[in-house]
Every structure is written in structure tokens, then in C-alpha cells.
Design a protein around this motif. Structure first.
Motif, PDB file in Angstrom:
ATOM      1  N   PRO A  62       0.820  -1.214   0.000  1.00 42.36           N
ATOM      2  CA  PRO A  62       0.000   0.000   0.000  1.00 42.36           C
ATOM      3  C   PRO A  62       0.856   1.267   0.000  1.00 42.36           C
ATOM      4  CG  PRO A  62      -0.911  -1.601   1.511  1.00 42.36           C
ATOM      5  CD  PRO A  62       0.423  -2.134   1.075  1.00 42.36           C
ATOM      6  N   ALA A  63       0.361   2.282  -0.713  1.00 45.04           N
ATOM      7  CA  ALA A  63       1.188   3.466  -0.990  1.00 45.04           C
ATOM      8  C   ALA A  63       1.063   4.580   0.047  1.00 45.04           C
ATOM      9  CB  ALA A  63       0.832   4.013  -2.372  1.00 45.04           C
ATOM     10  N   TRP A  64       0.025   4.554   0.910  1.00 48.15           N
ATOM     11  CA  TRP A  64      -0.262   5.715   1.748  1.00 48.15           C
ATOM     12  C   TRP A  64       0.166   5.550   3.194  1.00 48.15           C
ATOM     13  CZ3 TRP A  64      -1.723  10.007  -0.737  1.00 48.15           C
ATOM     14  CH2 TRP A  64      -2.237   9.859  -2.032  1.00 48.15           C
ATOM     15  N   THR A  65       0.880   4.494   3.513  1.00 50.44           N
ATOM     16  CA  THR A  65       1.219   4.197   4.907  1.00 50.44           C
ATOM     17  C   THR A  65       1.979   5.329   5.580  1.00 50.44           C
ATOM     18  OG1 THR A  65       1.279   1.829   4.423  1.00 50.44           O
ATOM     19  CG2 THR A  65       2.390   2.574   6.411  1.00 50.44           C
TER      20      THR A  65
ATOM     21  N   GLY B 235     -11.472   8.121   8.259  1.00 52.08           N
ATOM     22  CA  GLY B 235     -10.952   7.354   7.141  1.00 52.08           C
ATOM     23  C   GLY B 235      -9.676   7.946   6.586  1.00 52.08           C
ATOM     24  N   PRO B 236      -8.927   7.187   5.804  1.00 57.60           N
ATOM     25  CA  PRO B 236      -7.679   7.676   5.218  1.00 57.60           C
ATOM     26  C   PRO B 236      -7.859   8.957   4.414  1.00 57.60           C
ATOM     27  CG  PRO B 236      -7.833   5.309   4.966  1.00 57.60           C
ATOM     28  CD  PRO B 236      -9.157   5.770   5.490  1.00 57.60           C
ATOM     29  N   GLY B 237      -8.962   9.048   3.670  1.00 62.32           N
ATOM     30  CA  GLY B 237      -9.208  10.232   2.860  1.00 62.32           C
ATOM     31  C   GLY B 237      -9.489  11.481   3.671  1.00 62.32           C
ATOM     32  N   GLU B 238      -9.844  11.315   4.949  1.00 63.03           N
ATOM     33  CA  GLU B 238     -10.066  12.462   5.825  1.00 63.03           C
ATOM     34  C   GLU B 238      -8.783  12.923   6.498  1.00 63.03           C
ATOM     35  OE1 GLU B 238     -14.687  11.724   7.210  1.00 63.03           O
ATOM     36  OE2 GLU B 238     -13.122  10.410   8.032  1.00 63.03           O
TER      37      GLU B 238
ATOM     38  N   LEU C 114      -5.545  13.992   1.852  1.00 60.36           N
ATOM     39  CA  LEU C 114      -6.418  14.326   0.736  1.00 60.36           C
ATOM     40  C   LEU C 114      -6.215  13.357  -0.423  1.00 60.36           C
ATOM     41  CD1 LEU C 114      -8.525  16.413  -0.205  1.00 60.36           C
ATOM     42  CD2 LEU C 114      -6.639  17.705  -1.251  1.00 60.36           C
ATOM     43  N   GLN C 115      -7.321  12.807  -0.910  1.00 64.65           N
ATOM     44  CA  GLN C 115      -7.361  11.918  -2.075  1.00 64.65           C
ATOM     45  C   GLN C 115      -6.653  10.577  -1.847  1.00 64.65           C
ATOM     46  OE1 GLN C 115      -5.819  14.316  -5.323  1.00 64.65           O
ATOM     47  NE2 GLN C 115      -7.815  15.246  -5.691  1.00 64.65           N
ATOM     48  N   ALA C 116      -6.443  10.215  -0.599  1.00 67.13           N
ATOM     49  CA  ALA C 116      -5.824   8.915  -0.330  1.00 67.13           C
ATOM     50  C   ALA C 116      -6.776   7.789  -0.718  1.00 67.13           C
ATOM     51  CB  ALA C 116      -5.451   8.801   1.146  1.00 67.13           C
ATOM     52  N   VAL C 117      -6.291   6.829  -1.472  1.00 69.89           N
ATOM     53  CA  VAL C 117      -7.052   5.641  -1.850  1.00 69.89           C
ATOM     54  C   VAL C 117      -6.549   4.487  -0.987  1.00 69.89           C
ATOM     55  CG1 VAL C 117      -7.618   4.040  -3.705  1.00 69.89           C
ATOM     56  CG2 VAL C 117      -7.318   6.480  -4.203  1.00 69.89           C
ATOM     57  N   TYR C 118      -7.463   3.799  -0.326  1.00 70.14           N
ATOM     58  CA  TYR C 118      -7.055   2.815   0.665  1.00 70.14           C
ATOM     59  C   TYR C 118      -7.700   1.452   0.408  1.00 70.14           C
ATOM     60  CZ  TYR C 118      -5.415   1.350   5.256  1.00 70.14           C
ATOM     61  OH  TYR C 118      -4.754   0.722   6.272  1.00 70.14           O
ATOM     62  N   PRO C 119      -6.976   0.366   0.524  1.00 66.75           N
ATOM     63  CA  PRO C 119      -5.563   0.326   0.907  1.00 66.75           C
ATOM     64  C   PRO C 119      -4.606   0.783  -0.183  1.00 66.75           C
ATOM     65  CG  PRO C 119      -6.347  -1.891   0.473  1.00 66.75           C
ATOM     66  CD  PRO C 119      -7.547  -0.995   0.390  1.00 66.75           C
ATOM     67  N   GLY C 120      -5.092   0.967  -1.402  1.00 69.75           N
ATOM     68  CA  GLY C 120      -4.230   1.521  -2.444  1.00 69.75           C
ATOM     69  C   GLY C 120      -3.304   0.513  -3.075  1.00 69.75           C
ATOM     70  N   ALA C 121      -3.527  -0.756  -2.818  1.00 71.15           N
ATOM     71  CA  ALA C 121      -2.715  -1.813  -3.417  1.00 71.15           C
ATOM     72  C   ALA C 121      -3.503  -3.108  -3.359  1.00 71.15           C
ATOM     73  CB  ALA C 121      -1.380  -1.967  -2.694  1.00 71.15           C
ATOM     74  N   SER C 122      -3.201  -3.996  -4.269  1.00 72.42           N
ATOM     75  CA  SER C 122      -3.762  -5.339  -4.251  1.00 72.42           C
ATOM     76  C   SER C 122      -2.606  -6.320  -4.307  1.00 72.42           C
ATOM     77  CB  SER C 122      -4.708  -5.542  -5.450  1.00 72.42           C
ATOM     78  OG  SER C 122      -3.990  -5.371  -6.665  1.00 72.42           O
ATOM     79  N   GLY C 123      -2.912  -7.585  -4.301  1.00 75.92           N
ATOM     80  CA  GLY C 123      -1.849  -8.580  -4.407  1.00 75.92           C
ATOM     81  C   GLY C 123      -1.412  -8.728  -5.847  1.00 75.92           C
TER      82      GLY C 123
ATOM     83  N   SER D  75       1.780  -5.641   2.784  1.00 75.50           N
ATOM     84  CA  SER D  75       2.834  -5.214   3.697  1.00 75.50           C
ATOM     85  C   SER D  75       2.736  -3.707   3.893  1.00 75.50           C
ATOM     86  CB  SER D  75       4.205  -5.589   3.124  1.00 75.50           C
ATOM     87  OG  SER D  75       5.236  -5.167   3.989  1.00 75.50           O
ATOM     88  N   TYR D  76       2.281  -3.292   5.083  1.00 72.25           N
ATOM     89  CA  TYR D  76       2.060  -1.877   5.376  1.00 72.25           C
ATOM     90  C   TYR D  76       3.279  -1.199   5.988  1.00 72.25           C
ATOM     91  CZ  TYR D  76      -3.007  -2.389   4.623  1.00 72.25           C
ATOM     92  OH  TYR D  76      -4.242  -2.603   4.090  1.00 72.25           O
ATOM     93  N   GLY D  77       4.369  -1.925   6.150  1.00 70.62           N
ATOM     94  CA  GLY D  77       5.517  -1.325   6.813  1.00 70.62           C
ATOM     95  C   GLY D  77       5.164  -0.967   8.253  1.00 70.62           C
ATOM     96  N   GLN D  78       5.785   0.080   8.772  1.00 71.09           N
ATOM     97  CA  GLN D  78       5.533   0.501  10.156  1.00 71.09           C
ATOM     98  C   GLN D  78       4.390   1.518  10.193  1.00 71.09           C
ATOM     99  OE1 GLN D  78       9.869   1.382  10.720  1.00 71.09           O
ATOM    100  NE2 GLN D  78       9.576   0.321  12.673  1.00 71.09           N
ATOM    101  N   GLY D  79       3.216   1.043   9.818  1.00 71.93           N
ATOM    102  CA  GLY D  79       2.058   1.920   9.691  1.00 71.93           C
ATOM    103  C   GLY D  79       1.355   2.157  11.015  1.00 71.93           C
TER     104      GLY D  79
END
Length: 541
Positions: free
Chosen positions: A149-152, A195-198, A201-210, A425-429
Motif C-alpha cells: 500500500p502506498a499511503w502508509t 478514514g484515510p481520505g479524511e 487528501l485523495q488517499a485511496v485505501y488500501p491503495g494496493a492489491s496482491g 505489507s504496510y511497513g511501520q504503519g
């Protein structure tokens, strides 16, 4: 046909009482369908997933699929395949993976070479040889995919910025205790969820697939940067030369001497001694290879039925999820969450069968149960034409209904065996650490629990200040039949009807704003004083 899928998850940390040296155990636990090795600085831990489809282990479901394929191409019915029967026609492993997401193109990919499937060089291929070939190509258990995911990082920075009310660059426990109040102003849509978008701005969640396929037979799969930053390994099936011990050694071998000491391994001393067959106080690659054979098992089950799933854990002390929330395991700087999701394999299979059957009927205008090459060519149905090149078993240029039905049986057997394991894999989110139910939003109860969650994860230093570098790595695992219908948790909680009706944002809890009763009724139900009513509290009314 009603489908029922039971997934038995086995999570095991390595604990052994028998310290007898050089005794690796008579029974290697190779009956597991899928295994993941979690790798942290404190050493490896094993996650074992045992999967069944319609009460049948998925490995057996795949063997049935391989047998169906063998039967289909065995045109003379003598129980073995010869060169003529399979030449340029046998299904590639690429094709069978495509079927899991509705791509019905049987001529895609490189067809198996004869020398690769005729393993005993007898000039004939048995069911066992064909099965062995496909398993060597990564089929026969589950499809492992990875997403990042890109927004972590942006979500972590946004949360810290909001909580840091004195703008001193640090966030204290006291500031985290006020997070619920601080974030209320960011609830733009008034659904009592942040939510992530709040937050971004414009965050798409989770923003990734397998989207990244982890091929379990690729010798160089760990060489790429995207796999090396994943704190997990996927061991090969037992009949494939193992690569994972070499990669585990590479990750843990701090002094570079091509062996693991007790401190480097992070293993229990009794286990280490048991693996150290030559008693040199170091584990070689061949000794490391026995590590997963010695794991103890405690079952977790996920039962699928009619696109719903119920999670249960055998030992509640090991983390019994409340209200069907994802199973969570926090260990040594890594948090793993496990959940099930309805897959699309059955739906895609049915859609493909209906589509092709309708095409057969339209081509067979005279209703004689035959589709000739001329009729197919005149139809301009390319998908059907490609299928016909394989499905025409006797190669006479005419596809009869019996051949079509036999081909559909192959497709059905493969589709029903497909199980996907998607790893995000969200890293240290930080957002993911607080989002306990993995629904992609922070509820009032989750915000209220933030200080205790951070303490549990050892993310607060001795002064009570958040150390983002100490946040655990977040791995979210979703098991599904075919590609998952969703990667976030849904509303499959076992809640009373009144609870489900009031839970407008479907986060599994009812805020005071959502509750339609009086303040007195709300307070009576809100037993922990969190200003939200959980399913457990609703059940105990």
C-alpha cells in the motif's frame, strides 16, 4: 452448487521440550497447504495454513484437478499420455492461474515440454508425473501474492501531526489520550469513523492489491528489492529443492560466516541444539532446512459458506477474535493479521461456463450437438475458437457436446481448487496499528484504545513519547477462494438485528450518535465507558 470451504490456520512458535541432538523428528509437517515464515531480528516464526475445499484438503482438490486434465488428454483411455496426445496442447501453469480470475484462454503461456513431464523417460506420462510437473511449477497448494500500500507513511505523518498539539515534534502519552477529541474535527462525512481520505487528501485505501506474484518455484524470487523488504518467506513444497533456508541464512547471518549461531538464529536453545546435528554450535543451510519440520501446531479455522466466513480459534488465550475480527499476532516487532474474504473463483467459473455454453448453442444452429470448424469460424467468437483447439479431443475438427462438457469439467476442477493468499505489507504503519478491525477506518473505541495499543506494541519510550521507529511492521494476510472480493474486513459480525440496523457506518460498534435510544439506555449498554457499544456488549444486554 453450494460451496463450503473450511480453512484451518495453524500458527506456531517453535517450542520444543525434547533436546535430543540430531533428532529432526520422524514426521515432517508437510501436510500443511501453505506456510509462511515470519522473519524478525528476534528470529523466525512459522505460520501454517491448512486449507480445505468442500471438506477436502486443497492439495487433494488439486490432485483431482490434475487427474481431470490427465483424463481429458488421454484420448485412447490407456491411463497414460503419449507425445501425440499432449503435443502443443497440454495446459500451461500460466493458463491455470488465469482461470482463477476469469481469463479463459487455454492457448496462453508456454505448453509443457515433453522431457519436463516424462520424468522417468518411459515414453509415457502417468497422472503422478503430470501432477509432479504442475506442482514443480507452483500449483497444487495456493497462489501467494504481495502488495505494498502506498499511503502508509503519509497516514502516519498525518496522525502524528494532529496529535502533536504543542508542535514540539513529539507526541506524548497524554496527547494520545486526547486523540479521539482531536480527530472529531476531521470526521468530514459525520460517519463517526476517521478514514484515510479524511487524513490525507485523495488517499485511496488500501491503495494496493496482491499484484506481485510470489512464484514458489523461482530460485531468484528473493533477489528483487520488493521481496527482500517483505519480512516473510514462503517455503517450497516438500518435493521441491528448498531455497528458503539459504534466504533465511542470508537475512540472519550477521557476521557473514555462512552459518547461524544461537544468538543470530533467535531460536530457543533446545531447538537450536536439536537442529545442530554436528554439534559445532552453528547451523548450516542443510540444518536450517529441518527447522520448519519441528513446529508445534495450534489450529485456527475459517469456515466459508455462501460467501460468508466465521473465524474461530481453538485456544482463546491465543487470541480469540471478537465479533469475527481478523486474527492478530504481535511478536518481536511484527504484527500479523489474518482474515478471510469471499473470493471470485466460483463466480468467475460459473460465468465462464455459461458464456461458453451459450456460445456453443449459438454456433450449433441445427441443434445436432456438434460445432464444426466452419461454423466456429463463421461465428467470429475468438474465445470459443481458441478453446476448440484444445477441447476437440480427437482432433477431427468437430467439437461435440461430450468433448465440450469434459473440457468444462477440467475448468471446474481447477477453478474450485484455487486458493489465494494475499499479503499486504504496510511497513511501520501507525494507522494500521490502530485500525484493529482492519476495516480501513478508525472508530471512537479504537481511538480511545490508542495509548494502550501503543504500549502493547512497545512503541512508547520510557518517557511515554511515541517512537515511530519502534512501530511494528504490519502484515495483513487475506485468504480467499480465487482473488479476494475485498482486502478490508466486512460486516460479518454475529450481532443482534437492532445492532446491525443502528450501526450505520458498519464499523462493528455503535456510537452515541448512531444509538437511537436514550442516554440512560446507552450508558447501561456501554459497560466499559468507551462511549461506543461493541457487539460483545450488545450480546450481554
Amino acid at each position: 452448487m453450494r460451496q463450503f470451504l473450511i480453512i484451518a490456520f495453524t500458527l506456531a512458535l517453535l517450542v520444543f521440550q525434547d533436546a535430543t541432538p540430531h533428532c529432526y523428528g520422524a514426521e515432517a509437517q508437510d501436510n500443511a497447504d501453505i506456510e509462511l515464515i515470519l522473519v524478525t531480528a528476534a528470529g523466525p516464526s512459522l505460520v501454517r495454513l491448512k486449507v480445505a475445499v468442500d471438506r477436502t484438503p486443497v492439495t487433494e482438490a488439486w490432485e483431482k484437478a490434475f487427474a481431470e486434465i490427465h483424463y481429458f488428454f488421454d484420448r485412447d483411455g490407456n491411463g497414460s499420455l503419449d507425445r501425440q496426445e499432449v503435443s502443443g496442447r497440454l495446459l500451461s501453469d500460466f493458463v491455470m492461474r488465469q482461470w482463477a480470475w476469469g481469463q479463459f484462454t487455454p492457448t496462453s503461456g508456454r505448453t509443457p515440454q515433453w522431457d519436463a513431464i516424462d520424468q522417468d523417460r518411459s515414453g509415457e506420462v502417468s497422472v503422478e508425473e503430470l501432477s509432479g510437473y504442475y506442482r514443480s511449477r507452483g500449483l497444487g497448494r495456493g497462489v501467494i501474492t504481495i502488495g505494498y500500500p502506498a499511503w502508509t507513511l503519509q497516514l502516519t505523518e498525518a496522525l502524528v501531526r494532529i496529535v502533536d498539539t504543542d508542535s514540539d515534534g513529539t507526541t506524548t502519552r497524554q496527547e494520545w489520550e486526547n486523540i479521539g477529541h482531536l480527530l472529531k474535527q476531521h470526521d468530514a462525512n459525520g460517519d463517526d469513523l476517521i478514514g484515510p481520505g479524511e487524513l490525507v487528501l485523495q488517499a485511496v485505501y488500501p491503495g494496493a492489491s496482491g499484484s506481485i506474484l510470489l512464484n514458489p518455484t523461482s530460485l531468484d524470487r528473493y533477489d528483487s528489492e520488493q521481496f527482500q523488504r517483505l519480512p516473510a518467506l514462503v517455503p517450497e513444497p516438500s518435493d521441491i529443492s528448498p531455497v528458503w533456508p539459504k534466504e533465511l541464512l542470508r537475512r540472519l547471518d550477521a557476521n557473514g560466516n555462512l552459518a547461524l549461531s544461537l544468538s543470530e538464529s533467535g531460536m530457543d536453545s533446545q531447538l537450536f541444539t536439536k537442529l545442530d546435528g554436528n554439534h559445532d554450535q552453528a547451523l548450516s543451510i542443510s540444518e536450517i532446512a529441518h527447522w520448519r519440520d519441528l513446529a508445534d501446531a495450534k489450529p485456527i479455522t475459517v469456515a466459508f459458506s455462501d460467501n460468508t466466513a466465521i473465524v474461530s480459534v481453538a485456544d482463546q488465550a491465543d487470541g480469540m477474535p471478537e465479533a469475527n475480527l481478523p486474527y492478530r499476532l504481535l511478536k518481536d516487532g511484527l504484527q500479523l493479521s489474518l482474515m478471510s474474504s469471499p473470493g471470485n473463483a466460483r463466480g468467475e467459473q460459473i460465468a465462464a461456463e455459461k458464456r461458453l455454453s451459450a456460445q456453443f448453442d449459438s454456433i450449433d444452429a441445427d441443434k445436432d450437438g456438434r460445432a464444426t470448424s466452419e461454423e466456429i469460424a463463421n461465428s467470429n467468437l475468438l474465445e470459443f475458437a481458441r478453446m476448440k483447439t484444445i477441447a476437440d479431443r480427437d482432433g477431427d475438427g468437430v467439437l461435440v457436446r461430450e468433448e465440450f462438457d469434459a473440457w468444462i469439467n477440467c475448468h471446474q476442477a481447477v477453478a474450485e481448487a484455487h486458493v489465494f493468499v494475499t499479503i499486504l505489507s504496510y511497513g511501520q504503519g501507525l494507522f494500521e496499528l490502530l485500525d484493529r478491525d482492519r476495516n480501513g477506518g478508525l472508530s471512537s473505541s479504537e481511538l480511545l484504545a490508542a495509548p494502550s495499543i501503543l504500549e502493547e506494541a512497545d512503541a512508547l519510550d520510557v518517557n511515554g513519547t511515541l517512537a515511530t521507529s519502534q512501530l511494528p511492521h504490519q502484515l495483513h494476510v487475506v485468504v480467499s477462494r480465487g482473488m479476494p472480493a475485498r482486502l478490508l474486513s466486512g460486516t460479518t459480525t454475529r450481532a443482534p438485528d437492532w445492532f446491525a440496523a443502528m450501526d450505520r457506518n458498519q464499523d462493528g460498534s455503535i456510537s452515541r450518535k448512531e444509538f437511537l435510544g436514550s442516554e440512560e439506555q446507552f450508558t447501561r449498554l456501554d459497560k466499559d465507558g468507551s462511549r461506543s457499544i461493541s457487539v460483545l456488549e450488545a450480546d450481554c444486554q
